[in-house]
Design a protein around this motif. Structure first.
Motif, PDB file in Angstrom:
ATOM      1  N   VAL A 288       0.839  -1.206   0.000  1.00  0.00           N
ATOM      2  CA  VAL A 288       0.000   0.000   0.000  1.00  0.00           C
ATOM      3  C   VAL A 288       0.869   1.249   0.000  1.00  0.00           C
ATOM      4  CG1 VAL A 288      -1.670   1.323   1.353  1.00  0.00           C
ATOM      5  CG2 VAL A 288      -1.942  -1.149   1.123  1.00  0.00           C
ATOM      6  N   ALA A 289       1.893   1.248   0.859  1.00  0.00           N
ATOM      7  CA  ALA A 289       2.782   2.405   0.935  1.00  0.00           C
ATOM      8  C   ALA A 289       3.495   2.637  -0.385  1.00  0.00           C
ATOM      9  CB  ALA A 289       3.792   2.208   2.068  1.00  0.00           C
ATOM     10  N   GLY A 290       3.954   1.551  -1.013  1.00  0.00           N
ATOM     11  CA  GLY A 290       4.637   1.694  -2.292  1.00  0.00           C
ATOM     12  C   GLY A 290       3.739   2.262  -3.369  1.00  0.00           C
TER      13      GLY A 290
ATOM     14  N   GLY B   2       0.686  11.202  -2.626  1.00  0.00           N
ATOM     15  CA  GLY B   2       0.602   9.895  -1.994  1.00  0.00           C
ATOM     16  C   GLY B   2       1.235   9.865  -0.624  1.00  0.00           C
ATOM     17  N   THR B   3       2.407  10.508  -0.478  1.00  0.00           N
ATOM     18  CA  THR B   3       3.062  10.516   0.826  1.00  0.00           C
ATOM     19  C   THR B   3       2.240  11.303   1.847  1.00  0.00           C
ATOM     20  OG1 THR B   3       4.396  12.434   0.178  1.00  0.00           O
ATOM     21  CG2 THR B   3       5.372  10.257  -0.153  1.00  0.00           C
ATOM     22  N   LEU B   4       1.545  12.337   1.389  1.00  0.00           N
ATOM     23  CA  LEU B   4       0.677  13.086   2.299  1.00  0.00           C
ATOM     24  C   LEU B   4      -0.480  12.223   2.783  1.00  0.00           C
ATOM     25  CD1 LEU B   4       0.546  16.580   0.531  1.00  0.00           C
ATOM     26  CD2 LEU B   4       1.855  15.925   2.557  1.00  0.00           C
ATOM     27  N   VAL B   5      -1.035  11.401   1.880  1.00  0.00           N
ATOM     28  CA  VAL B   5      -2.108  10.484   2.271  1.00  0.00           C
ATOM     29  C   VAL B   5      -1.598   9.488   3.296  1.00  0.00           C
ATOM     30  CG1 VAL B   5      -3.601   8.615   1.465  1.00  0.00           C
ATOM     31  CG2 VAL B   5      -3.420  10.724   0.132  1.00  0.00           C
ATOM     32  N   LEU B   6      -0.420   8.932   3.066  1.00  0.00           N
ATOM     33  CA  LEU B   6       0.152   7.961   3.997  1.00  0.00           C
ATOM     34  C   LEU B   6       0.419   8.600   5.357  1.00  0.00           C
ATOM     35  CD1 LEU B   6       2.673   6.218   1.585  1.00  0.00           C
ATOM     36  CD2 LEU B   6       0.587   5.210   2.525  1.00  0.00           C
ATOM     37  N   PHE B   7       0.982   9.790   5.353  1.00  0.00           N
ATOM     38  CA  PHE B   7       1.268  10.492   6.599  1.00  0.00           C
ATOM     39  C   PHE B   7      -0.026  10.766   7.363  1.00  0.00           C
ATOM     40  CE2 PHE B   7       1.909  14.190   9.270  1.00  0.00           C
ATOM     41  CZ  PHE B   7       3.123  13.936   9.881  1.00  0.00           C
ATOM     42  N   ALA B   8      -1.043  11.241   6.651  1.00  0.00           N
ATOM     43  CA  ALA B   8      -2.317  11.552   7.294  1.00  0.00           C
ATOM     44  C   ALA B   8      -2.977  10.301   7.854  1.00  0.00           C
ATOM     45  CB  ALA B   8      -3.254  12.246   6.301  1.00  0.00           C
ATOM     46  N   THR B   9      -2.848   9.183   7.137  1.00  0.00           N
ATOM     47  CA  THR B   9      -3.415   7.921   7.618  1.00  0.00           C
ATOM     48  C   THR B   9      -2.715   7.465   8.894  1.00  0.00           C
ATOM     49  OG1 THR B   9      -3.986   7.264   5.361  1.00  0.00           O
ATOM     50  CG2 THR B   9      -3.878   5.517   7.020  1.00  0.00           C
ATOM     51  N   GLY B  10      -1.384   7.491   8.877  1.00  0.00           N
ATOM     52  CA  GLY B  10      -0.630   7.107  10.061  1.00  0.00           C
ATOM     53  C   GLY B  10      -0.934   8.021  11.240  1.00  0.00           C
ATOM     54  N   ARG B  11      -1.084   9.311  10.974  1.00  0.00           N
ATOM     55  CA  ARG B  11      -1.387  10.270  12.056  1.00  0.00           C
ATOM     56  C   ARG B  11      -2.710   9.933  12.730  1.00  0.00           C
ATOM     57  NH1 ARG B  11      -4.491  14.994  11.659  1.00  0.00           N
ATOM     58  NH2 ARG B  11      -4.205  16.433  13.434  1.00  0.00           N
TER      59      ARG B  11
ATOM     60  N   ALA C  73      14.083  -1.436  -4.171  1.00  0.00           N
ATOM     61  CA  ALA C  73      13.901  -0.246  -5.003  1.00  0.00           C
ATOM     62  C   ALA C  73      14.384   1.033  -4.315  1.00  0.00           C
ATOM     63  CB  ALA C  73      12.432  -0.089  -5.389  1.00  0.00           C
ATOM     64  N   GLY C  74      15.413   0.911  -3.477  1.00  0.00           N
ATOM     65  CA  GLY C  74      15.984   2.092  -2.841  1.00  0.00           C
ATOM     66  C   GLY C  74      15.098   2.767  -1.811  1.00  0.00           C
ATOM     67  N   VAL C  75      14.097   2.088  -1.309  1.00  0.00           N
ATOM     68  CA  VAL C  75      13.201   2.678  -0.315  1.00  0.00           C
ATOM     69  C   VAL C  75      13.943   2.854   1.005  1.00  0.00           C
ATOM     70  CG1 VAL C  75      11.075   2.382   1.005  1.00  0.00           C
ATOM     71  CG2 VAL C  75      11.169   1.700  -1.395  1.00  0.00           C
ATOM     72  N   ARG C  76      13.882   4.065   1.545  1.00  0.00           N
ATOM     73  CA  ARG C  76      14.576   4.343   2.793  1.00  0.00           C
ATOM     74  C   ARG C  76      13.707   5.135   3.760  1.00  0.00           C
ATOM     75  NH1 ARG C  76      17.015   0.908   1.191  1.00  0.00           N
ATOM     76  NH2 ARG C  76      19.254   0.603   0.923  1.00  0.00           N
ATOM     77  N   GLU C  77      12.402   5.060   3.607  1.00  0.00           N
ATOM     78  CA  GLU C  77      11.532   5.794   4.506  1.00  0.00           C
ATOM     79  C   GLU C  77      10.171   5.126   4.579  1.00  0.00           C
ATOM     80  OE1 GLU C  77      11.461   9.703   2.942  1.00  0.00           O
ATOM     81  OE2 GLU C  77      10.641   9.123   1.013  1.00  0.00           O
ATOM     82  N   SER C  78       9.386   5.545   5.579  1.00  0.00           N
ATOM     83  CA  SER C  78       8.049   5.005   5.757  1.00  0.00           C
ATOM     84  C   SER C  78       7.138   6.136   6.229  1.00  0.00           C
ATOM     85  CB  SER C  78       8.050   3.866   6.787  1.00  0.00           C
ATOM     86  OG  SER C  78       6.725   3.501   7.117  1.00  0.00           O
ATOM     87  N   TRP C  79       6.333   6.655   5.310  1.00  0.00           N
ATOM     88  CA  TRP C  79       5.482   7.784   5.658  1.00  0.00           C
ATOM     89  C   TRP C  79       4.343   7.373   6.587  1.00  0.00           C
ATOM     90  CZ3 TRP C  79       6.347  12.837   4.995  1.00  0.00           C
ATOM     91  CH2 TRP C  79       7.439  13.184   4.180  1.00  0.00           C
ATOM     92  N   LEU C  80       3.955   6.116   6.562  1.00  0.00           N
ATOM     93  CA  LEU C  80       2.988   5.641   7.551  1.00  0.00           C
ATOM     94  C   LEU C  80       3.572   5.726   8.963  1.00  0.00           C
ATOM     95  CD1 LEU C  80       1.335   2.502   5.894  1.00  0.00           C
ATOM     96  CD2 LEU C  80       0.128   4.517   6.761  1.00  0.00           C
ATOM     97  N   THR C  81       4.834   5.311   9.097  1.00  0.00           N
ATOM     98  CA  THR C  81       5.490   5.372  10.400  1.00  0.00           C
ATOM     99  C   THR C  81       5.684   6.813  10.844  1.00  0.00           C
ATOM    100  OG1 THR C  81       6.642   3.287   9.951  1.00  0.00           O
ATOM    101  CG2 THR C  81       7.525   4.660  11.709  1.00  0.00           C
TER     102      THR C  81
END
Length: 271
Positions: A134-136, A146-155, A218-226
Motif C-alpha cells: 500500500v505504501a509503495g 501519496g506521501t501526504l495520504v500515507l502520513f495523514a493515515t498514520g497520524r 527499489a531504494g526505499v529508505r523511509e516510511s510515511w505511515l510510520t
C-alpha cells in the motif's frame, strides 16, 4: 534515545500458527473451567501417547470464568488418531469441549475469532508486506500527494491509539503514556521505537524505530505511515502538531529509521 535492542526483544510472537515443517500440524482448541488442572492433565495425555507439541497457548475469559487452550501438535509418532485423542481430552473432568483439525498449510489457526487485545479491543492481523505494498503504491502518486495520504493515515492511527490509552489509563502522566505508546508499537509489530522529547520546548522530537515496517527494495529508505503514526502519538500525548523534518534516513547496518518531528507554526497550520 534508547540503545541497541536487547537479544530478548527479538523473540518472535507467532499468532495462532504452528511452525512450518515437513509434517502436518494439527490445531486443538479446548474449553473448560479449571485452568491449571486441565492444562496439566492435557500435557500428561500428550506425553503418554507420544504427541509432539509444537506450541501451546492458554488464556482465561474473565466474563465466563472459562479458559481456552490452543495446542499445535504433531500426530505422526503418536499412538492415537485425532478423534481418539479428542475423546480422551473430552473425558477430562474440567473440559467442556474439545475440537481439532489439521491446519493443512494455513498460516493461522482455524477456530478462534475475533483477535483481541488484553482489554478486549478488536484487532486485525495483516502481513507487513501488504502494508508495504500500500505504501509503495501511494508513494508513486505524483506531486507528493501519496506521501501526504500515507502520513495523514498514520497520524489518525496514532491519535486513535492515544484516545484508547486515555480511556484505559485515566490519570496517567504524559511520559507514562509515551511508554505505553512505545510498548504498543513493539507488541503490534511496528518496530522498536524510542522518542526523545528533551527538546520538546524547542519544537523538536527525535524518533528512532528499529526494524520498522519498511520496504526493502527499489531504494526505499523511509516510511510515511510510520512518520504519521509517530506524529499522531506525539500530538495526542503532548499536543505538539508536527511534521517530518528533512533529516530522516534508514540505515541498513543498524536497521534503524531515524527522523525528527518539527512543530508546525500557527501560520503553517492555517494553510
Amino acid at each position: 534515545m534508547a540503545g541497541a535492542p536487547k537479544p530478548d526483544e527479538y523473540i518472535p510472537r507467532i499468532l495462532g500458527s504452528g511452525p512450518s515443517g515437513p509434517g502436518e500440524v494439527t490445531e486443538l482448541v479446548i474449553v473448560g473451567r479449571d485452568h491449571v488442572d486441565a492444562l496439566a492433565a492435557l500435557l500428561a495425555i500428550f506425553k503418554e501417547h507420544g504427541v509432539e507439541i509444537h506450541g501451546v497457548e492458554s488464556q482465561g475469559m474473565p466474563e465466563t470464568k472459562h479458559f481456552v487452550i490452543t495446542a499445535y501438535i504433531g500426530l505422526t509418532s503418536a499412538d492415537v488418531a485425532l478423534e481418539s485423542l479428542l475423546g480422551l481430552i473430552r473425558r477430562l473432568a474440567d473440559v467442556q469441549s474439545a475440537r481439532g483439525a489439521e491446519l493443512s498449510g494455513s498460516r493461522y489457526g482455524r477456530f478462534l475469532f475475533p483477535v483481541v487485545a488484553l482489554d478486549g479491543t478488536r484487532l486485525v492481523v495483516t502481513a507487513a508486506n501488504s502494508i508495504n505494498g500500500v505504501a509503495g503504491y501511494f508513494s508513486k502518486i505524483p506531486q507528493e500527494g501519496g506521501t501526504l495520504v500515507l502520513f495523514a493515515t498514520g497520524r489518525q492511527v496514532g491519535l486513535a491509539l492515544v484516545r484508547a490509552f486515555r480511556r484505559g489509563h485515566r490519570g496517567a502522566t504524559q511520559l507514562e503514556m509515551l511508554e505505553s505508546a512505545e510498548a504498543e508499537l513493539r507488541t503490534s509489530g511496528w518496530g522498536l521505537a524510542s522518542f526523545d522529547v528533551t527538546r520538546m520546548e524547542q519544537g523538536e522530537v527525535g524518533v528512532v524505530v528499529t526494524d520498522p515496517i519498511i520496504a526493502t527494495g527499489a531504494g526505499v529508505r523511509e516510511s510515511w505511515l510510520t512518520y504519521g503514526l509517530a506524529a499522531g502519538l506525539i500530538e495526542g500525548i503532548f499536543g505538539m502538531v508536527g511534521y517530518v523534518g528533512q533529516d530522516h534516513f534508514f540505515s541498513d547496518s543498524t536497521r534503524q529509521l531515524k527522523f525528527k518531528l518539527l512543530e508546525l507554526t500557527a501560520q503553517q497550520r492555517a494553510r
